[in-house]
Design an enzyme around this catalytic site. Structure first.
Site, PDB file in Angstrom:
ATOM      1  N   ASP A 150      11.208 -11.517  12.880  1.00 47.86           N
ATOM      2  CA  ASP A 150      10.774 -12.624  13.736  1.00 47.86           C
ATOM      3  C   ASP A 150       9.388 -13.094  13.342  1.00 47.86           C
ATOM      4  O   ASP A 150       8.618 -13.578  14.181  1.00 47.86           O
ATOM      5  CB  ASP A 150      10.788 -12.166  15.208  1.00 47.86           C
ATOM      6  CG  ASP A 150      10.712 -13.338  16.176  1.00 47.86           C
ATOM      7  OD1 ASP A 150      10.342 -13.110  17.349  1.00 47.86           O
ATOM      8  OD2 ASP A 150      10.997 -14.482  15.762  1.00 47.86           O
ATOM      9  N   LYS A 169       9.218 -17.510   8.765  1.00 49.95           N
ATOM     10  CA  LYS A 169      10.648 -17.637   8.416  1.00 49.95           C
ATOM     11  C   LYS A 169      10.891 -17.609   6.913  1.00 49.95           C
ATOM     12  O   LYS A 169      11.921 -17.131   6.460  1.00 49.95           O
ATOM     13  CB  LYS A 169      11.237 -18.909   9.039  1.00 49.95           C
ATOM     14  CG  LYS A 169      10.940 -19.038  10.542  1.00 49.95           C
ATOM     15  CD  LYS A 169      11.219 -17.744  11.313  1.00 49.95           C
ATOM     16  CE  LYS A 169      10.545 -17.746  12.682  1.00 49.95           C
ATOM     17  NZ  LYS A 169      10.538 -16.404  13.320  1.00 49.95           N
ATOM     18  N   GLU A 195      14.265 -20.338  22.561  1.00 54.05           N
ATOM     19  CA  GLU A 195      13.708 -19.775  23.794  1.00 54.05           C
ATOM     20  C   GLU A 195      13.207 -20.872  24.750  1.00 54.05           C
ATOM     21  O   GLU A 195      12.543 -21.811  24.347  1.00 54.05           O
ATOM     22  CB  GLU A 195      12.562 -18.782  23.482  1.00 54.05           C
ATOM     23  CG  GLU A 195      11.513 -19.262  22.530  1.00 54.05           C
ATOM     24  CD  GLU A 195      11.818 -18.886  21.091  1.00 54.05           C
ATOM     25  OE1 GLU A 195      12.989 -18.740  20.728  1.00 54.05           O
ATOM     26  OE2 GLU A 195      10.863 -18.744  20.313  1.00 54.05           O
TER      27      GLU A 195
HETATM   28  C1  LIG Z   1       4.329 -12.528   6.296  1.00 49.81           C
HETATM   29  N1  LIG Z   1       4.040 -11.231   6.807  1.00 49.81           N
HETATM   30  C2  LIG Z   1       3.643 -10.971   8.067  1.00 49.81           C
HETATM   31  N2  LIG Z   1       3.234  -9.717   8.350  1.00 49.81           N
HETATM   32  C3  LIG Z   1       2.847  -9.415   9.604  1.00 49.81           C
HETATM   33  N3  LIG Z   1       2.826 -10.286  10.626  1.00 49.81           N
HETATM   34  C4  LIG Z   1       3.221 -11.546  10.364  1.00 49.81           C
HETATM   35  C5  LIG Z   1       3.657 -11.953   9.084  1.00 49.81           C
HETATM   36  N4  LIG Z   1       4.013 -13.255   9.145  1.00 49.81           N
HETATM   37  C6  LIG Z   1       3.797 -13.661  10.423  1.00 49.81           C
HETATM   38  N5  LIG Z   1       3.320 -12.628  11.156  1.00 49.81           N
HETATM   39  C7  LIG Z   1       3.031 -12.643  12.590  1.00 49.81           C
HETATM   40  O1  LIG Z   1       4.307 -12.857  13.224  1.00 49.81           O
HETATM   41  C8  LIG Z   1       4.193 -13.897  14.202  1.00 49.81           C
HETATM   42  C9  LIG Z   1       4.771 -15.145  13.631  1.00 49.81           C
HETATM   43  C10 LIG Z   1       5.960 -15.582  14.012  1.00 49.81           C
HETATM   44  C11 LIG Z   1       6.526 -16.842  13.417  1.00 49.81           C
HETATM   45  N6  LIG Z   1       7.507 -17.352  14.354  1.00 49.81           N
HETATM   46  C12 LIG Z   1       7.733 -18.646  14.416  1.00 49.81           C
HETATM   47  O2  LIG Z   1       7.169 -19.446  13.668  1.00 49.81           O
HETATM   48  C13 LIG Z   1       8.656 -19.145  15.469  1.00 49.81           C
HETATM   49  C14 LIG Z   1       8.651 -20.509  15.737  1.00 49.81           C
HETATM   50  C15 LIG Z   1       9.467 -21.047  16.721  1.00 49.81           C
HETATM   51  C16 LIG Z   1       9.448 -22.485  16.982  1.00 49.81           C
HETATM   52  C17 LIG Z   1      10.635 -23.174  17.180  1.00 49.81           C
HETATM   53  C18 LIG Z   1      10.611 -24.567  17.426  1.00 49.81           C
HETATM   54  C19 LIG Z   1       9.392 -25.228  17.491  1.00 49.81           C
HETATM   55  F1  LIG Z   1       9.354 -26.544  17.752  1.00 49.81           F
HETATM   56  C20 LIG Z   1       8.207 -24.520  17.300  1.00 49.81           C
HETATM   57  C21 LIG Z   1       8.229 -23.160  17.044  1.00 49.81           C
HETATM   58  C22 LIG Z   1      10.303 -20.198  17.477  1.00 49.81           C
HETATM   59  C23 LIG Z   1      10.305 -18.831  17.200  1.00 49.81           C
HETATM   60  O3  LIG Z   1      11.092 -17.960  17.906  1.00 49.81           O
HETATM   61  C24 LIG Z   1       9.499 -18.289  16.204  1.00 49.81           C
HETATM   62  O4  LIG Z   1       9.572 -16.942  15.949  1.00 49.81           O
HETATM   63  C25 LIG Z   1       2.708 -14.038  14.456  1.00 49.81           C
HETATM   64  O5  LIG Z   1       2.300 -13.084  15.381  1.00 49.81           O
HETATM   65  C26 LIG Z   1       2.135 -13.772  13.060  1.00 49.81           C
HETATM   66  O6  LIG Z   1       0.790 -13.367  13.116  1.00 49.81           O
HETATM   67 MG   LIG Z   2      11.296 -16.102  16.952  1.00 49.15          MG
END
Ligand SMILES: CNc1ncnc2c1ncn2[C@@H]1O[C@H](/C=C/CNC(=O)c2cc(-c3ccc(F)cc3)cc(O)c2O)[C@@H](O)[C@H]1O
Ligand SMILES: [Mg+2]
Length: 214
Positions: free
Chosen positions: A141, A144, A199
């Protein structure tokens, strides 16, 4: 000074959830995000699908990529058997600080290990540093476009047991097309799509469950 969304989510937990009651923490976040401000938690609708997969797999070891505020971390850990462990990776320290407090409020510190850092750096270290043999369940999660490279990395590091399950959020919205193509076409995975909604909205989204065949 202006608070951040994660700080407001933590506030909603501290005001509305009961200490030591993980399901009340989950409910408090869902009520806040549904009524006050949207946030990227897996949420209540997809959360029920997540619950059913966790219960079916009944994992001893779980890896979560992307903790954010700890919503799915708490939701998953609340269903784990007594000695089971969940490792969650988060590279944004501001989010990690909030997630640690949400996890503590739920009283799940003993089941959850939040490791700060990037999945790309940490996955190769999980065996030696955290004594992990293999994961029964991985919840993806995070960014992406990192689902596929991190899945390949998890495979290369021998971190997924035969019959282990990958569960990916957002395979429709925002989408993870390369990941979806890979797990659906690879002979080493048996994949299944669980149609749901983004969500707190009526927009289509879903979870992809992929069983690793070894
Ligand atoms: C790449 N390696 C990584 N290692 C460790 N942590 C990482 C990470 N990448 C991202 N993260 C962390 O995960 C989280 C990121 C999640 C990215 N999720 C999304 O973009 C997302 C985005 C949407 C979304 C859907 C529609 C919309 F209009 C806007 C947003 C819905 C979701 O359920 C999502 O999960 C943050 O806490 C970030 O700091
Ligand atoms: Mg998500």
């Amino acid at each position: 000074t202006q608070s951040t969304r994660p700080q407001r989510i933590l506030g909603a937990v501290q005001q509305n959830a009961t200490r030591g009651d993980p399901r009340s923490v989950v409910r408090a976040i869902d009520q806040y995000c549904r009524s006050q401000e949207w946030a990227m938690n897996v949420g209540d609708e997809k959360g029920c699908i997540l619950d059913s997969v966790v219960s079916e797999v009944n994992p001893s070891t779980v890896l979560e990529l992307g903790t954010y505020c700890g919503y799915s971390t708490v939701r998953i850990a609340s269903l784990l058997p007594p000695h089971a462990k969940l490792i969650t990776l988060e590279f944004n320290p501001k989010f990690a600080v909030i997630a640690r407090q949400v996890i503590a409020w739920a009283g799940l510190e003993d089941k959850i290990q939040l490791v700060e850092g990037s999945s790309g750096d940490l996955i190769p270290k999980l065996k030696e540093q955290f004594g992990v043999k293999a994961f029964d369940l991985v919840f993806l999660d995070h960014w992406k476009d990192r689902y596929l490279p991190d899945t390949k990395l998890i495979e290369e590091c021998g971190l997924l047991r035969k019959g282990g399950v990958l569960l990916a959020d957002n395979v429709i919205c925002p989408g993870a097309p390369e990941y979806l193509e890979f797990v659906r076409s690879s002979p080493r995975y048996e994949s299944q799509y669980f149609k749901s909604h983004l969500e707190y909205t009526k927009v289509e989204d879903g979870l992809e469950k992929s069983v690793f065949l070894g």
